[in-house]
Scaffold this active site. Structure first.
Site, PDB file in Angstrom:
ATOM      1  CG  ASP A   1      -1.984  -1.030   1.211  1.00  0.00           C
ATOM      2  OD1 ASP A   1      -2.262  -1.556   0.115  1.00  0.00           O
ATOM      3  OD2 ASP A   1      -2.547  -1.324   2.284  1.00  0.00           O
ATOM      4  NE  ARG A   2       0.597   8.188  -2.469  1.00  0.00           N
ATOM      5  CZ  ARG A   2       0.084   9.146  -3.240  1.00  0.00           C
ATOM      6  NH1 ARG A   2      -1.122   8.966  -3.764  1.00  0.00           N
ATOM      7  NH2 ARG A   2       0.742  10.243  -3.484  1.00  0.00           N
TER       8      ARG A   2
END
Length: 318
Positions: free
Chosen positions: A140-141
């Site tokens: 995930d970012r």
């Protein structure tokens, strides 16, 4: 006057080792950037694309040395946003088959969904001589930590098989709200992906979802928080975040499944992002079968917040 783009001439592409094993449709889509997928499949179905002089199905997998004839195709002219070269990444491991990056938080792994570029685009920009760089998996970012990138298609294929068969050991460290009591606990809750009315991707525990398995181990506990290690036995989207939130232990700083009033308080105390770090990887080398074990310590922002907790929160040994 509307720009209709440019028309390419007939091309003949020789398939090298980096492209061997790739499906012809994927090969063409990478080669013909700006051409709609529907058009790529049309020229395949019509037989305009030839391999070694013959027609092939869209599922054909290329072999090293194949010659691909690509017909003239009109490519829409558009200005692609420039990918900044950026600061060189922290490379934890590298050989001629793969590399492992210690990804910083706040950077997407690839462009798309409103993000013009990500780590893989920047990595290709930093290494223009590299003939093949592809993500093996994703983070995930806002998650920091270890990310595998293949440098050869043969390595990518083997690593994908290992991922699918659960033979890549991935461990994360996370801080959650609440007092986690069990030294070790297995969570086996199926996860279902859906879209919100605003079109955002979300995941929930649902019996109609896909099987998911997380192994949670307690590392440290305070009166209000617990530091956990989570081993992923499956790799579902948002798996750690949803499994722990479903059990009543939202991740500190999680802006999708977390405790939002608490997150605001944590920001004032110095934690300005989700506390989730991919700290350890164990897998077999895709070409030599040697055991690879890698780790990345907590980044300074997360380690710094733990230091604040040690000073402000009473440690819980009970």
């Amino acid at each position: 006057m509307k720009d209709l783009g440019k028309t390419l001439e007939v091309r003949r592409e020789k398939v090298d080792e980096a492209s061997a094993g790739q499906r012809i449709d994927n090969f063409l889509m990478r080669l013909l950037k700006g051409v709609p997928k529907s058009h790529v499949y049309r020229i395949l179905r019509s037989g305009e694309v030839r391999v070694n002089g013959g027609r092939i199905p869209q599922t054909y997998r290329l072999c090293e040395g194949d010659e691909v004839r690509v017909p003239p195709v009109r490519v829409a002219s558009r200005e692609e946003p420039a990918v900044p070269i950026g600061t060189p990444f922290d490379i934890v491991y590298e050989d001629d088959a793969l590399l492992v990056v210690n990804k910083p938080a706040g950077l997407a792994v690839h462009g798309g969904s409103g993000v013009s570029f990500g780590l893989i685009e920047q990595l290709r920009r930093q290494r223009p001589e590299a003939r093949f760089l592809e993500l093996v998996h994703r983070l995930d970012r806002e998650t920091s930590g270890l990310l595998i990138v293949a440098r050869r298609r043969s390595a990518l294929t083997v690593l994908h098989d290992q991922m699918r068969e659960g033979r890549v050991n991935k461990r994360y460290q996370t801080l959650v709200s609440g007092r986690w009591m069990n030294p070790q606990q297995h969570i086996k809750e199926p996860l279902f992906k859906y879209l919100t009315p605003e079109g955002e991707r979300r995941v929930r525990v649902d019996r109609d979802g896909k099987p998911a398995h997380s192994v949670v181990r307690l590392l440290r506990r305070w009166q209000r928080f617990s530091l956990l290690e989570v081993e992923l036995r499956t790799g579902r989207t948002h798996q750690i975040r949803v499994h722990l939130a479903h059990r009543g232990f939202p991740l500190a700083g999680d802006d999708k499944y977390g405790d939002f009033p608490l997150n605001k308080q944590l920001q004032r105390e110095g934690l300005r992002r989700m506390f989730l770090h991919a700290w350890q990887l164990k897998f077999r080398h895709p070409l030599t079968d040697a055991q690879i074990e890698l780790s990345a310590r907590l980044p300074d922002d997360l380690a710094g917040y733990l230091a604040v907790l040690e000073q402000t929160e009473e440690r819980d040994y009970g």
